[in-house]
Enzyme design. Structure first.
Site, PDB file in Angstrom:
ATOM      1  N   LYS A 101      -5.352  21.949 -17.317  1.00 20.79           N
ATOM      2  CA  LYS A 101      -6.203  20.934 -17.517  1.00 20.79           C
ATOM      3  C   LYS A 101      -5.508  19.901 -16.343  1.00 20.79           C
ATOM      4  O   LYS A 101      -4.360  19.302 -16.509  1.00 20.79           O
ATOM      5  CB  LYS A 101      -6.487  20.210 -18.902  1.00 20.79           C
ATOM      6  CG  LYS A 101      -6.878  21.027 -19.920  1.00 20.79           C
ATOM      7  CD  LYS A 101      -6.699  20.666 -21.184  1.00 20.79           C
ATOM      8  CE  LYS A 101      -7.261  21.839 -22.107  1.00 20.79           C
ATOM      9  NZ  LYS A 101      -6.693  21.427 -23.673  1.00 20.79           N
ATOM     10  N   LYS A 185      -8.560  13.807 -20.858  1.00 19.81           N
ATOM     11  CA  LYS A 185      -8.181  13.499 -22.443  1.00 19.81           C
ATOM     12  C   LYS A 185      -6.555  13.632 -22.285  1.00 19.81           C
ATOM     13  O   LYS A 185      -6.105  13.061 -23.414  1.00 19.81           O
ATOM     14  CB  LYS A 185      -8.672  14.750 -23.109  1.00 19.81           C
ATOM     15  CG  LYS A 185      -8.037  16.036 -23.034  1.00 19.81           C
ATOM     16  CD  LYS A 185      -6.971  16.393 -23.947  1.00 19.81           C
ATOM     17  CE  LYS A 185      -6.335  17.691 -23.707  1.00 19.81           C
ATOM     18  NZ  LYS A 185      -5.444  18.028 -24.298  1.00 19.81           N
TER      19      LYS A 185
END
Length: 318
Positions: A101, A185
């Site tokens: 990510k 996130k």
């Protein structure tokens, strides 16, 4: 399915363990100078799991040429360099699955864009995202994750092949939103750790609510579906990132405001720089990401910064 996993850190080694566990022919690749790989070659284990004898281990990258599917789990900022190496292998008709990510700092590219920029059109790229920690999976605690790709057939094949009792996969429907949400996130995770470091954990509810809203606005501005921010890629991953003791990003933020150092990779540290570029490019205000950036890179006092964030001017919630 014959699978090569590139990256022998905690997540790459777990994916290797998991895919072998559900019946695939898996080879784990790591560089010769990798301490993680040397430990696997010597003992077939790390501090989280043991790889069975059915798993093949190699330091030879040519393993990718025989694999049907190549899974990549490395530092996101090193993906371009790896893809340049893979480009030399002349890959054709492979499924490339990205299990990390982040956003490339120097270009603002999403990770799937980096992969596609270095592969011919016969190779199909997918992303594997969502919540979960190795420490919980290896104790048979299940979770839900998402696989997304621009190629519907590839997405369906991967979900069918990778689903098992431990992981229920959902079909991703927004590659832009899922990748941006997953990367962002980690930044929210650092902010949560800062709150923990100041014993302000009660503010995590507000952080989660407002963090999701600002990420949703960015996703929409980038052409994605803002609802993706409320899915598994972002909001659905908050428990594992904002609260979990195993979260590297949360722990990094907590230690940072306490003046301590973290030895574990916190992708959010790099991602927040890219988020600032996206904020400027798309004209979307990202107040939480900006505070994290100013604290980490501009030496802004974290206590003052967090107080200012939560006492911003009054406005409508939506």
């Amino acid at each position: 399915m014959k699978i090569a996993v590139i990256g022998c850190g905690r997540w790459g080694s777990f994916i290797t363990w998991y895919l072998d566990h559900i019946g695939h022919d898996v080879t784990l690749y790591g560089r010769k100078n990798s301490a993680h790989m040397q430990q696997f070659l010597k003992e077939r284990k790390n501090n989280l799991l043991t790889l069975p004898e059915s798993v093949h281990l190699t330091t030879d990258l040519t393993v990718v040429q025989d694999a049907e599917t190549i899974i990549i789990s490395i530092n996101s900022q090193g993906l371009q360099k790896l893809m340049e190496e893979l480009e030399q292998k002349k890959l054709h008709d492979k499924k490339i699955v990205l299990c990390m990510k982040g956003i490339e700092i120097s270009t603002g590219r999403r990770l799937s864009q980096i992969a596609e920029d270095n592969l011919d059109a016969s190779n199909h790229v997918a992303v594997w995202l969502g919540p979960g920690h190795v420490q919980e999976f290896t104790k048979d605690i299940p979770n839900c994750m998402v696989i997304d790709s621009r190629h519907e057939e590839t997405k369906a094949e991967l979900i069918e092949a990778f689903s098992g009792p431990l992981i229920r996969f959902y079909y991703g429907q927004d590659l832009v939103g899922n990748e941006i949400g997953a990367a962002a996130k980690n930044v929210i995770g650092i902010a949560a750790g800062m709150l923990d470091g100041f014993h302000l954990s009660t503010l995590k509810g507000a952080l989660m609510s407002r963090g999701t809203r600002e990420v949703a606005r960015l996703i929409k501005a980038m052409g994605g579906n803002e609802l993706s921010a409320y899915g598994l890629c972002h909001l659905g991953d908050y428990e594992a990132t904002v609260f979990s003791e195993f979260s590297h990003n949360r722990r990094f933020g907590e230690l940072f405001v306490q003046g301590k150092h973290s030895d574990d990779l916190a992708e959010g540290y790099y991602t927040v720089k890219a988020m600032m570029d996206l904020e400027k490019k798309y004209g979307v205000e990202l107040p939480i990401c900006r505070v994290v950036y100013e604290v980490l890179y501009e030496e802004r006092d974290p206590s003052e910064a967090l107080e200012a964030l939560f006492t911003r001017s009054l406005k409508n919630e939506f």
